[in-house]
Scaffold this motif. Structure first.
Motif, short mmCIF file in Angstrom:
data_model
loop_
_atom_site.label_atom_id
_atom_site.label_comp_id
_atom_site.label_asym_id
_atom_site.label_seq_id
_atom_site.Cartn_x
_atom_site.Cartn_y
_atom_site.Cartn_z
N VAL A 104 52.50 35.05 31.30
CA VAL A 104 52.27 36.45 31.70
C VAL A 104 52.36 37.39 30.50
CG1 VAL A 104 53.15 38.40 33.03
CG2 VAL A 104 52.93 36.14 34.10
N GLN A 105 53.47 37.38 29.79
CA GLN A 105 53.67 38.35 28.71
C GLN A 105 52.64 38.21 27.59
OE1 GLN A 105 55.49 41.14 28.80
NE2 GLN A 105 55.85 40.48 30.92
N PRO A 106 52.35 37.00 27.08
CA PRO A 106 51.33 36.89 26.04
C PRO A 106 49.93 37.33 26.53
CG PRO A 106 52.56 34.83 26.18
CD PRO A 106 53.02 35.71 27.30
N THR A 107 49.60 36.99 27.78
CA THR A 107 48.29 37.35 28.32
C THR A 107 48.20 38.86 28.51
OG1 THR A 107 48.19 35.22 29.45
CG2 THR A 107 46.66 36.92 30.19
N LEU A 108 49.26 39.47 29.02
CA LEU A 108 49.31 40.91 29.20
C LEU A 108 49.23 41.62 27.85
CD1 LEU A 108 49.65 43.33 31.07
CD2 LEU A 108 52.12 42.96 30.97
N HIS A 109 49.94 41.12 26.86
CA HIS A 109 49.90 41.69 25.50
C HIS A 109 48.47 41.64 24.95
CE1 HIS A 109 51.27 42.86 21.54
NE2 HIS A 109 50.61 41.81 21.05
N ASP A 110 47.80 40.51 25.13
CA ASP A 110 46.42 40.37 24.65
C ASP A 110 45.50 41.36 25.34
OD1 ASP A 110 47.21 38.33 22.98
OD2 ASP A 110 46.40 36.73 24.25
N PRO A 122 40.95 36.92 48.29
CA PRO A 122 41.30 38.33 48.19
C PRO A 122 40.03 39.13 47.90
CG PRO A 122 41.94 37.20 46.19
CD PRO A 122 41.38 36.16 47.13
N VAL A 123 39.86 40.26 48.59
CA VAL A 123 38.63 41.04 48.46
C VAL A 123 38.93 42.54 48.43
CG1 VAL A 123 37.20 39.31 49.65
CG2 VAL A 123 38.24 41.16 50.96
N GLY A 156 40.24 38.45 31.00
CA GLY A 156 40.39 37.04 31.33
C GLY A 156 39.35 36.56 32.32
N MET A 157 39.53 35.33 32.75
CA MET A 157 38.62 34.73 33.72
C MET A 157 39.37 34.28 34.97
SD MET A 157 35.74 35.09 32.32
CE MET A 157 34.74 34.12 33.42
N THR A 158 40.59 34.78 35.15
CA THR A 158 41.42 34.34 36.25
C THR A 158 41.96 35.53 37.03
OG1 THR A 158 43.35 33.01 36.84
CG2 THR A 158 43.46 34.20 34.77
N HIS A 159 42.39 35.28 38.25
CA HIS A 159 42.99 36.31 39.09
C HIS A 159 44.51 36.29 39.02
CE1 HIS A 159 39.26 37.45 41.16
NE2 HIS A 159 38.95 36.18 41.08
N VAL A 160 45.09 35.20 38.54
CA VAL A 160 46.54 35.03 38.55
C VAL A 160 47.00 34.38 37.24
CG1 VAL A 160 48.48 33.86 39.69
CG2 VAL A 160 46.56 34.67 41.05
N VAL A 161 48.09 34.91 36.68
CA VAL A 161 48.78 34.29 35.56
C VAL A 161 50.25 34.25 35.96
CG1 VAL A 161 49.39 34.48 33.12
CG2 VAL A 161 47.13 35.22 33.89
N LEU A 162 50.91 33.12 35.76
CA LEU A 162 52.29 32.95 36.18
C LEU A 162 53.18 32.50 35.03
CD1 LEU A 162 51.60 30.99 39.51
CD2 LEU A 162 52.11 33.43 39.28
N GLY A 163 54.47 32.80 35.16
CA GLY A 163 55.49 32.28 34.26
C GLY A 163 55.40 32.76 32.83
N ARG A 164 55.60 31.84 31.90
CA ARG A 164 55.65 32.17 30.48
C ARG A 164 54.34 32.71 29.93
NH1 ARG A 164 58.68 26.87 28.34
NH2 ARG A 164 57.52 26.02 30.08
N THR A 200 32.72 46.95 56.72
CA THR A 200 31.26 46.98 56.62
C THR A 200 30.75 46.10 55.49
OG1 THR A 200 31.25 48.89 55.13
CG2 THR A 200 31.17 49.33 57.51
N HIS A 201 31.49 46.08 54.38
CA HIS A 201 31.10 45.32 53.19
C HIS A 201 32.36 44.77 52.52
CE1 HIS A 201 27.77 48.10 53.85
NE2 HIS A 201 27.02 47.25 53.18
N TRP A 202 32.19 43.74 51.73
CA TRP A 202 33.31 43.20 50.96
C TRP A 202 32.79 42.76 49.59
CZ3 TRP A 202 32.89 38.17 49.31
CH2 TRP A 202 31.95 37.38 49.97
N ALA A 203 33.72 42.71 48.63
CA ALA A 203 33.40 42.25 47.29
C ALA A 203 34.58 41.45 46.76
CB ALA A 203 33.13 43.44 46.36
N GLU A 204 34.29 40.41 46.01
CA GLU A 204 35.38 39.65 45.39
C GLU A 204 36.08 40.56 44.39
OE1 GLU A 204 34.72 35.72 43.97
OE2 GLU A 204 33.22 35.31 45.53
N LEU A 205 37.41 40.42 44.31
CA LEU A 205 38.16 41.21 43.35
C LEU A 205 37.84 40.73 41.93
CD1 LEU A 205 41.65 41.47 45.07
CD2 LEU A 205 39.83 43.18 44.99
#
Length: 128
Positions: A114-120, A24-25, A104-112, A93-98
């Motif tokens: 999500v809420q604690p990570t979002l709260h943090d 994803p870019v 955090g250090m990740t692009h995706v958080v799933l399941g249980r 013309t150009h692209w950049a990594e999202l």
């Protein structure tokens, strides 16, 4: 909690290097607004543009009409754009990594997680 919420974007010239397939870019797209299509701003009709859209890069993509595309960028609506220099009405013309998710250090958080990570992330304060 104090964390780094800022990010640095490194733009890559699409004529020189392409991302890995599936990446994803943020894609800088150039083209010309159609003269006959209604746009948000009537003054933009027929004018050149250069804008940024989220997309993903793939080495092989099949459009709904069965057209095969190689080494292309695809947006969420399935619109295919080719790297600049190739034949296309709108090119990347150009692209950049999202960037990673806030705090955090990740692009995706799933399941249980999500809420604690979002709260943090919501409780995080930028480092000054």
């Amino acid at each position: 909690m104090t964390t780094h919420l800022n990010t640095v974007v490194t733009w890559v010239d699409a004529r020189e290097r392409l991302p890995r397939s599936g990446t994803p870019v943020a894609a800088a797209i150039t083209g010309r607004y159609p003269a006959d299509r209604t746009t948000e701003s009537n003054s933009a009709r027929g004018e050149e543009f250069w804008l940024v859209r989220p997309m993903y890069f793939t080495t092989l993509h099949w459009s709904e009409d069965g057209t095969e595309h190689r080494d292309c960028f695809v947006d969420s609506d399935g619109v295919v754009r080719l790297p600049h220099g190739r034949t296309s009405a709108e090119t990347v013309t150009h692209w950049a990594e999202l960037p990673t998710l806030p705090g955090g250090m990740t692009h995706v958080v799933l399941g249980r997680e999500v809420q604690p990570t979002l709260h943090d992330a919501w409780g995080a304060r930028p480092v000054t």
